[in-house]
Design an enzyme around this catalytic site. Structure first.
Site, PDB file in Angstrom:
ATOM      1  N   LYS A   8       0.860  -1.187   0.000  1.00 27.12           N
ATOM      2  CA  LYS A   8       0.000   0.000   0.000  1.00 27.12           C
ATOM      3  C   LYS A   8       0.894   1.234   0.000  1.00 27.12           C
ATOM      4  CE  LYS A   8       0.903   1.290   4.428  1.00 27.12           C
ATOM      5  NZ  LYS A   8       1.726   2.482   4.706  1.00 27.12           N
ATOM      6  N   PRO A  90      10.009  -4.595  -0.446  1.00 26.73           N
ATOM      7  CA  PRO A  90      11.106  -4.234   0.467  1.00 26.73           C
ATOM      8  C   PRO A  90      10.629  -4.086   1.910  1.00 26.73           C
ATOM      9  CG  PRO A  90      11.199  -2.904  -1.519  1.00 26.73           C
ATOM     10  CD  PRO A  90       9.916  -3.661  -1.576  1.00 26.73           C
ATOM     11  N   ILE A  91      11.530  -4.435   2.826  1.00 29.69           N
ATOM     12  CA  ILE A  91      11.202  -4.405   4.255  1.00 29.69           C
ATOM     13  C   ILE A  91      11.558  -3.041   4.833  1.00 29.69           C
ATOM     14  CG2 ILE A  91      11.769  -5.441   6.495  1.00 29.69           C
ATOM     15  CD1 ILE A  91      12.373  -8.041   4.901  1.00 29.69           C
ATOM     16  N   ALA A  93      10.026  -0.211   4.396  1.00 31.73           N
ATOM     17  CA  ALA A  93      10.034   0.712   3.260  1.00 31.73           C
ATOM     18  C   ALA A  93       8.800   1.593   3.199  1.00 31.73           C
ATOM     19  CB  ALA A  93      10.158  -0.092   1.956  1.00 31.73           C
ATOM     20  N   GLY A  97       4.374  -4.143   3.728  1.00 32.72           N
ATOM     21  CA  GLY A  97       4.497  -5.507   3.212  1.00 32.72           C
ATOM     22  C   GLY A  97       4.308  -6.581   4.264  1.00 32.72           C
ATOM     23  N   ALA A 100       0.704  -6.774   5.261  1.00 28.46           N
ATOM     24  CA  ALA A 100      -0.085  -7.426   4.217  1.00 28.46           C
ATOM     25  C   ALA A 100       0.072  -8.940   4.286  1.00 28.46           C
ATOM     26  CB  ALA A 100       0.341  -6.916   2.845  1.00 28.46           C
ATOM     27  N   ASP A 132      -1.258  -1.318  10.873  1.00 26.86           N
ATOM     28  CA  ASP A 132      -1.877  -1.208   9.542  1.00 26.86           C
ATOM     29  C   ASP A 132      -2.295  -2.565   8.967  1.00 26.86           C
ATOM     30  OD1 ASP A 132       0.680  -2.079   9.106  1.00 26.86           O
ATOM     31  OD2 ASP A 132       1.234  -0.503   7.687  1.00 26.86           O
TER      32      ASP A 132
END
Length: 269
Positions: A8, A90-91, A93, A97, A100, A132
């Site tokens: 996102k 990417p971590i 970032a 991720g 998700a 999130d």
């Protein structure tokens, strides 16, 4: 079962106030993008988690996908599974991720084993895993507030716009990002501003982290300026960084222009 947890972006990010629990209340629009990991869940003799692709720091037992399985297994009769994650987002970032991955694990376990977990309970599980995570249960554009874990629908449709995401490989921890922030309420209501033409956003839609991180990491500001120079209608940093994005009216291939960085580009839904 194979699913593809997507990233996102934050369109606007206002740090409103610091909470008594140490977190911060924010205001932001979360918008899904197509940059995705791949998550596979298969039956096995015992539970295991493994990953390939981008290296994930920490132990498998600390991964949010593992924690998602353990939470659900405490309430429902889940058989042992193998969770295999191919990490591409990417971590650290600003793209959500890891959140998700956890949310998609909840949804996949529910669907694969016909657990009939209610939508509300899936949200509750996700909120226990991260601020999130819950956004990725409905996984559609939303105005997010409080810790970012409470949201409402927003009338924002960028379908058909082209987006380019640039990750320069800088890892900015959440602690570092918040260290220079002085919380304050925004003058403009983000929901109202986002109803204006996208060309107007660059004057009113701000990411509060940019003010403190750009002076510390000038490269980030250079990338944002480069995106505008390439014709972006709107460009900004996502989350607490370090990924920046530009939204365009037409398709752009900027892989050569940003050859030293990780680039993802595609259409928005």
């Amino acid at each position: 079962m194979l699913v593809f947890p997507n990233a996102k972006i934050n369109i606007g990010l206002n740090i409103v106030e610091k909470r008594a629990d140490g977190y911060h209340n924010i205001e932001s629009c979360f918008y899904p993008v197509g940059w995705s990991d791949a998550l596979e869940i298969t039956l096995d003799e015992k539970f295991s988690f493994q990953s390939d692709g981008i290296a994930i720091p920490g132990n498998a037992s600390d991964n949010l996908c593992t924690k998602a399985y353990q939470m659900i297994a405490a309430d429902y009769p889940l058989p042992p599974v193998k969770i295999h994650l191919l990490k591409s987002i990417p971590i650290g970032a600003g793209l959500g991720g890891g959140s998700a991955d956890a949310a998609f694990a909840i949804k996949a376990l529910n669907q694969h084993f016909n657990l009939e977990i209610s939508f509300k309970k899936q949200l509750d599980y996700a909120r226990r895993l991260g601020s999130d995570c819950a956004f990725f249960i409905p996984n559609k554009p939303a105005y997010c507030f409080q810790k970012g874990d409470v949201f409402e629908d927003i009338d924002l449709n960028l379908k058909g716009k082209w987006i380019v995401l640039i990750n320069p490989g800088l890892h900015i921890s959440t602690v570092e990002a918040y260290s220079g922030i002085v919380p304050k309420r925004s003058v403009d209501d983000l929901r109202t501003v986002l109803k204006e033409p996208i060309e107007n956003w660059k004057y009113k839609v701000k990411n509060d982290f940019e003010a403190t991180l750009f002076p510390k990491y000038p490269l980030l500001e250079e990338i944002k300026k480069a995106l505008y120079n390439q014709g972006a209608l709107y460009a900004a940093m996502s989350g607490s960084g370090s990924t920046l994005f530009g939204i365009f009216d037409v398709e752009k291939d900027l892989t050569k222009h940003f050859a030293d960085f990780t680039v993802w580009q595609g259409l928005l839904d």
